[in-house]
Scaffold this motif. Structure first.
Motif, PDB file in Angstrom:
ATOM      1  N   ILE A  81     -43.682  41.814  67.954  1.00  0.00           N
ATOM      2  CA  ILE A  81     -45.106  42.074  67.748  1.00  0.00           C
ATOM      3  C   ILE A  81     -45.256  43.074  66.609  1.00  0.00           C
ATOM      4  N   ASP A  82     -46.461  43.218  66.123  1.00  0.00           N
ATOM      5  CA  ASP A  82     -46.697  44.064  64.956  1.00  0.00           C
ATOM      6  C   ASP A  82     -47.077  45.492  65.308  1.00  0.00           C
ATOM      7  N   GLY A  83     -47.439  45.764  66.548  1.00  0.00           N
ATOM      8  CA  GLY A  83     -47.829  47.111  66.935  1.00  0.00           C
ATOM      9  C   GLY A  83     -48.338  47.114  68.362  1.00  0.00           C
ATOM     10  N   MET A  84     -48.637  48.311  68.860  1.00  0.00           N
ATOM     11  CA  MET A  84     -49.088  48.431  70.244  1.00  0.00           C
ATOM     12  C   MET A  84     -50.144  49.517  70.359  1.00  0.00           C
ATOM     13  N   VAL A  85     -51.174  49.233  71.166  1.00  0.00           N
ATOM     14  CA  VAL A  85     -52.152  50.235  71.580  1.00  0.00           C
ATOM     15  C   VAL A  85     -51.758  50.669  72.985  1.00  0.00           C
ATOM     16  N   TYR A  86     -51.570  51.982  73.168  1.00  0.00           N
ATOM     17  CA  TYR A  86     -50.965  52.499  74.393  1.00  0.00           C
ATOM     18  C   TYR A  86     -51.910  53.472  75.098  1.00  0.00           C
ATOM     19  N   ALA A  87     -52.329  53.122  76.318  1.00  0.00           N
ATOM     20  CA  ALA A  87     -53.127  54.007  77.162  1.00  0.00           C
ATOM     21  C   ALA A  87     -52.269  54.392  78.360  1.00  0.00           C
ATOM     22  N   ALA A  88     -51.836  55.631  78.416  1.00  0.00           N
ATOM     23  CA  ALA A  88     -50.909  56.072  79.459  1.00  0.00           C
ATOM     24  C   ALA A  88     -51.620  56.166  80.802  1.00  0.00           C
ATOM     25  N   GLY A  89     -50.985  55.646  81.846  1.00  0.00           N
ATOM     26  CA  GLY A  89     -51.513  55.781  83.191  1.00  0.00           C
ATOM     27  C   GLY A  89     -50.763  56.818  83.992  1.00  0.00           C
ATOM     28  N   THR A  90     -49.585  57.178  83.522  1.00  0.00           N
ATOM     29  CA  THR A  90     -48.780  58.227  84.127  1.00  0.00           C
ATOM     30  C   THR A  90     -48.509  59.265  83.042  1.00  0.00           C
ATOM     31  N   PRO A  91     -48.049  60.468  83.399  1.00  0.00           N
ATOM     32  CA  PRO A  91     -47.854  61.493  82.371  1.00  0.00           C
ATOM     33  C   PRO A  91     -47.087  60.965  81.171  1.00  0.00           C
ATOM     34  N   PRO A  92     -47.733  60.889  80.003  1.00  0.00           N
ATOM     35  CA  PRO A  92     -47.091  60.271  78.833  1.00  0.00           C
ATOM     36  C   PRO A  92     -46.097  61.203  78.167  1.00  0.00           C
ATOM     37  N   THR A  93     -44.974  60.663  77.758  1.00  0.00           N
ATOM     38  CA  THR A  93     -43.947  61.446  77.091  1.00  0.00           C
ATOM     39  C   THR A  93     -43.394  60.664  75.913  1.00  0.00           C
ATOM     40  N   GLU A  94     -42.850  61.414  74.957  1.00  0.00           N
ATOM     41  CA  GLU A  94     -42.185  60.772  73.818  1.00  0.00           C
ATOM     42  C   GLU A  94     -40.986  59.964  74.290  1.00  0.00           C
ATOM     43  N   ALA A  95     -40.286  60.467  75.321  1.00  0.00           N
ATOM     44  CA  ALA A  95     -39.088  59.786  75.804  1.00  0.00           C
ATOM     45  C   ALA A  95     -39.401  58.376  76.278  1.00  0.00           C
ATOM     46  N   ARG A  96     -40.557  58.202  76.905  1.00  0.00           N
ATOM     47  CA  ARG A  96     -40.923  56.893  77.418  1.00  0.00           C
ATOM     48  C   ARG A  96     -41.104  55.884  76.285  1.00  0.00           C
ATOM     49  N   LEU A  97     -41.551  56.367  75.127  1.00  0.00           N
ATOM     50  CA  LEU A  97     -41.821  55.474  74.003  1.00  0.00           C
ATOM     51  C   LEU A  97     -40.703  55.492  72.964  1.00  0.00           C
ATOM     52  N   GLU A  98     -39.682  56.309  73.187  1.00  0.00           N
ATOM     53  CA  GLU A  98     -38.665  56.543  72.168  1.00  0.00           C
ATOM     54  C   GLU A  98     -37.996  55.258  71.679  1.00  0.00           C
ATOM     55  N   SER A  99     -37.718  54.347  72.598  1.00  0.00           N
ATOM     56  CA  SER A  99     -37.013  53.128  72.193  1.00  0.00           C
ATOM     57  C   SER A  99     -37.891  52.192  71.376  1.00  0.00           C
TER      58      SER A  99
END
Length: 351
Positions: free
Chosen positions: A136-154
């Motif tokens: 995909i070309d990109g993502m719009v992300y609305a966190a439902g749980t405490p958002p962290t860089e680690a969760r999105l790191e990959s």
């Protein structure tokens, strides 16, 4: 009957109405400038007064405008698909946000993959893994749980991510659009204080979520009275449970309740009705979001309005500019204003 004549017994499909894409002339009219000035601001090839340029960029993001050249480049060199990850599609706020995302994407021929996490960390991780494996070309992300860089790191580096509704600590890219949560809390606190309330309960979402913490902090600082705070989830059932906990506690003497989203406020309202308490005669109630049902319940809910549709549209416009240009737009973090919708669920504090 010829082939050209429709069968009168068969219902005929009506032509689908599509919204006209926003043009450069629309942006110019909204910003009070000429189309040439808009072009100069977007291209950066000629200097434009800073205040004028800021006004143009605000109109571009507010209206979801994408230049024709940008649309062509997107369609020529991309998958024309973005992901959207949200916590609860049944919540009117996220439904409106998703509509803003889809409309902005649709205007330039993009499709949206929707992932609904139900505020479940494991389910969110599952969808992030799924998105990681798709082109995909990109993502719009609305966190439902405490958002962290680690969760999105990959995912970082694979494609751009536009964050909506919640801040993500340490995220290196700054594509984001969200409402002013702190100011919304202040508006609720000021409103109840001006009505003479001095003792309030705050029903909030997870304290680790920046939006929940900011709304509660804004409320407490503006209310300037005695406040108790109870933490739950953003769900209607949680609002009901916290309201029951308040009412069943010894010496409960609150005259006002601030529920940090409308879903929780609706749960609290149902409990207050069940206990025979008048709203606002006995207890005033304020919510946050201004989902559509907020104006339809009995009594209609006083609530902080945040522009869910514009948040989704603004974030997607940023994201697609990033996809086309390979670099962040000049203005890539947007804090959208909120306002208070005063309805019948709030009134003067009882004597």
């Amino acid at each position: 009957m010829t082939d050209e004549q429709p069968d009168p017994e068969v219902p005929q499909r009506r032509p689908r109405r599509t919204r006209r894409p926003v043009s450069i002339h629309d942006v110019a009219d909204a910003a009070g400038v000429s189309p040439t000035t808009v072009s100069h601001v977007l291209s950066g090839r000629r200097p434009v007064n800073a205040a004028t340029a800021a006004r143009v960029r605000q109109a571009v993001n507010r209206m979801g405008y994408v230049p024709a050249s940008l649309a062509r480049s997107l369609q020529a060199g991309s998958t024309s698909v973005i992901g959207l990850l949200i916590p609860d599609i049944t919540n009117g706020f996220y439904a409106e946000l998703a509509k803003g995302v889809e409309d902005a994407a649709h205007h330039i021929g993009y499709s949206v993959i929707l992932c609904n996490t139900e505020f479940d960390p494991a389910r969110e991780d599952h969808y992030l893994d799924l998105i990681r494996g798709r082109f995909i070309d990109g993502m719009v992300y609305a966190a439902g749980t405490p958002p962290t860089e680690a969760r999105l790191e990959s995912l970082l580096g694979r494609f751009p991510i536009a964050v909506v509704d919640e801040d993500v600590t340490g995220l290196p890219q700054s594509l984001s659009a969200m409402a002013d949560h702190y100011q919304g809390g202040r508006l609720a606190g000021e409103h109840l204080r001006q009505l003479g309330h001095r003792r309030a309960a705050v029903l909030t979402g997870p304290a680790l979520l920046p939006s929940a913490a900011q709304r509660a902090r804004g409320f407490r600082e503006a209310f300037e009275g005695d406040v108790i705070q109870l933490e739950g989830t953003w769900l209607e059932q949680s609002g009901a449970e916290l309201m029951l906990q308040c009412l069943d506690s010894d010496g409960f003497d609150r005259t006002a309740v601030f529920a940090a989203n409308d879903q929780m406020a609706l749960g609290a309202l149902a409990v207050l009705h069940e206990r025979g308490l008048a709203v606002p005669g006995d207890i005033s109630l304020v919510g946050f979001d201004d989902i559509r049902v907020a104006s339809l319940c009995a009594p209609p809910l006083t609530t902080v309005h945040q522009p869910a549709y514009d948040i989704g549209r603004t974030a997607t416009a940023q994201l697609l500019q990033y996809v086309a240009n390979g670099e962040e737009p000049p203005t890539s973090r947007h804090l959208l204003p909120v306002h208070l919708e005063v309805r019948a669920s709030t009134g003067p504090a009882p004597a």
